[in-house]
Design an enzyme around this catalytic site. Sequence first.
Site, PDB file in Angstrom:
ATOM      1  N   TRP A   1       0.759  -1.345   0.034  1.00  0.00           N
ATOM      2  CA  TRP A   1      -0.242   0.090  -0.188  1.00  0.00           C
ATOM      3  C   TRP A   1       0.937   1.165   0.001  1.00  0.00           C
ATOM      4  CZ3 TRP A   1       0.239  -3.596   4.146  1.00  0.00           C
ATOM      5  CH2 TRP A   1       0.969  -3.134   5.223  1.00  0.00           C
TER       6      TRP A   1
ATOM      7  N   ASN B   1     -12.174   1.072  20.615  1.00  0.00           N
ATOM      8  CA  ASN B   1     -11.433   0.391  19.322  1.00  0.00           C
ATOM      9  C   ASN B   1     -10.444  -0.690  19.867  1.00  0.00           C
ATOM     10  OD1 ASN B   1     -10.546   0.964  16.602  1.00  0.00           O
ATOM     11  ND2 ASN B   1      -8.514   1.026  17.321  1.00  0.00           N
TER      12      ASN B   1
ATOM     13  N   ASP C   1      -4.601  -2.270  14.473  1.00  0.00           N
ATOM     14  CA  ASP C   1      -5.981  -2.155  14.697  1.00  0.00           C
ATOM     15  C   ASP C   1      -6.714  -3.709  14.630  1.00  0.00           C
ATOM     16  OD1 ASP C   1      -8.460  -0.390  14.839  1.00  0.00           O
ATOM     17  OD2 ASP C   1      -9.104  -1.808  13.021  1.00  0.00           O
TER      18      ASP C   1
ATOM     19  N   GLU D   1     -10.049  -4.206  13.620  1.00  0.00           N
ATOM     20  CA  GLU D   1     -11.209  -3.943  12.740  1.00  0.00           C
ATOM     21  C   GLU D   1     -12.510  -3.782  13.586  1.00  0.00           C
ATOM     22  OE1 GLU D   1     -11.473  -5.471   9.002  1.00  0.00           O
ATOM     23  OE2 GLU D   1      -9.447  -5.907   8.563  1.00  0.00           O
TER      24      GLU D   1
ATOM     25  N   ASP E   1     -15.330  -2.377  16.226  1.00  0.00           N
ATOM     26  CA  ASP E   1     -15.183  -1.511  17.068  1.00  0.00           C
ATOM     27  C   ASP E   1     -16.550  -1.208  17.657  1.00  0.00           C
ATOM     28  OD1 ASP E   1     -12.803   0.072  15.866  1.00  0.00           O
ATOM     29  OD2 ASP E   1     -14.001  -0.108  13.944  1.00  0.00           O
TER      30      ASP E   1
ATOM     31  N   LYS F   1     -19.689  -1.656  15.192  1.00  0.00           N
ATOM     32  CA  LYS F   1     -19.003  -0.979  14.089  1.00  0.00           C
ATOM     33  C   LYS F   1     -18.089  -1.900  13.277  1.00  0.00           C
ATOM     34  CE  LYS F   1     -17.065   3.545  12.210  1.00  0.00           C
ATOM     35  NZ  LYS F   1     -15.912   2.940  12.028  1.00  0.00           N
ATOM     36  N   ASP F   2     -18.067  -1.796  11.803  1.00  0.00           N
ATOM     37  CA  ASP F   2     -17.423  -2.634  11.099  1.00  0.00           C
ATOM     38  C   ASP F   2     -17.307  -3.977  11.337  1.00  0.00           C
ATOM     39  OD1 ASP F   2     -16.503  -0.130   9.944  1.00  0.00           O
ATOM     40  OD2 ASP F   2     -14.802   0.053  11.192  1.00  0.00           O
TER      41      ASP F   2
END
Length: 213
Positions: free
Chosen positions: A74, A115, A131, A133, A135, A148-149
């Site tokens: 990335w 998180n 992280d 992922e 949350d 979340k997510d």
Amino acid sequence: MGQPPSWTPGSQIVYREVWQNKVWTARPVTVVEDTPHLIALYLCSGTRWKIPALPDPNIDRAYLFNHLLAAGVWQLIDTTWRWGDTLLLIRPGEAHAIHVMWRDADRAFTGWYINLQEPLRRTPIGFDFMDQELDIVVKPDLSGWTWKDETGFQQAEEMGLFSRWETRQIRAEAERVLERVRAKASPFNDGWETWVPNPDWPIPVLPDGWDII
Ligand SMILES: [Mg+2]
């Protein structure tokens, strides 16, 4: 060598997500507190930080992030922290951070964001972690919460980014934090929602060497 020293309040350090020995994100933050019981870091609204560039803005972010992580390739780009003043509360050794958040316009407290992430590792310039992922968004008065997510998290497991064992550990950590939410236990009852940053603290910027692992 002994343990690296703790950071003194007001220090500007680098808070990084690292995946397979490569920087995934990098945020410059100001140290509020660094003790054996609590690490508190201030992420100022408007801070410039690094995130992976998304190849296509029309495709779901979690989907793209998972595929970048799987590929291991990335590019990092500059972006601006647009979620308001945020205080990051992490108990050393625990696998989550609790974000305390305020609105830019009037500094109203907007709630808690849990998180799920690896325990922090000390580095010469700050802290590294990755992280995980998943949350949880918690209402300001602790009266309710939402995942979340979760879709991205399930996909990450299916893609093998997390093993089944890791996924179970992450969910177990989430349940432990939710117990604290339901019990209105620390840090949710410690008065952090009225915390204000030292007005003399400038917005930190990433120092040279922020990308060196
Ligand atoms: Mg997360």
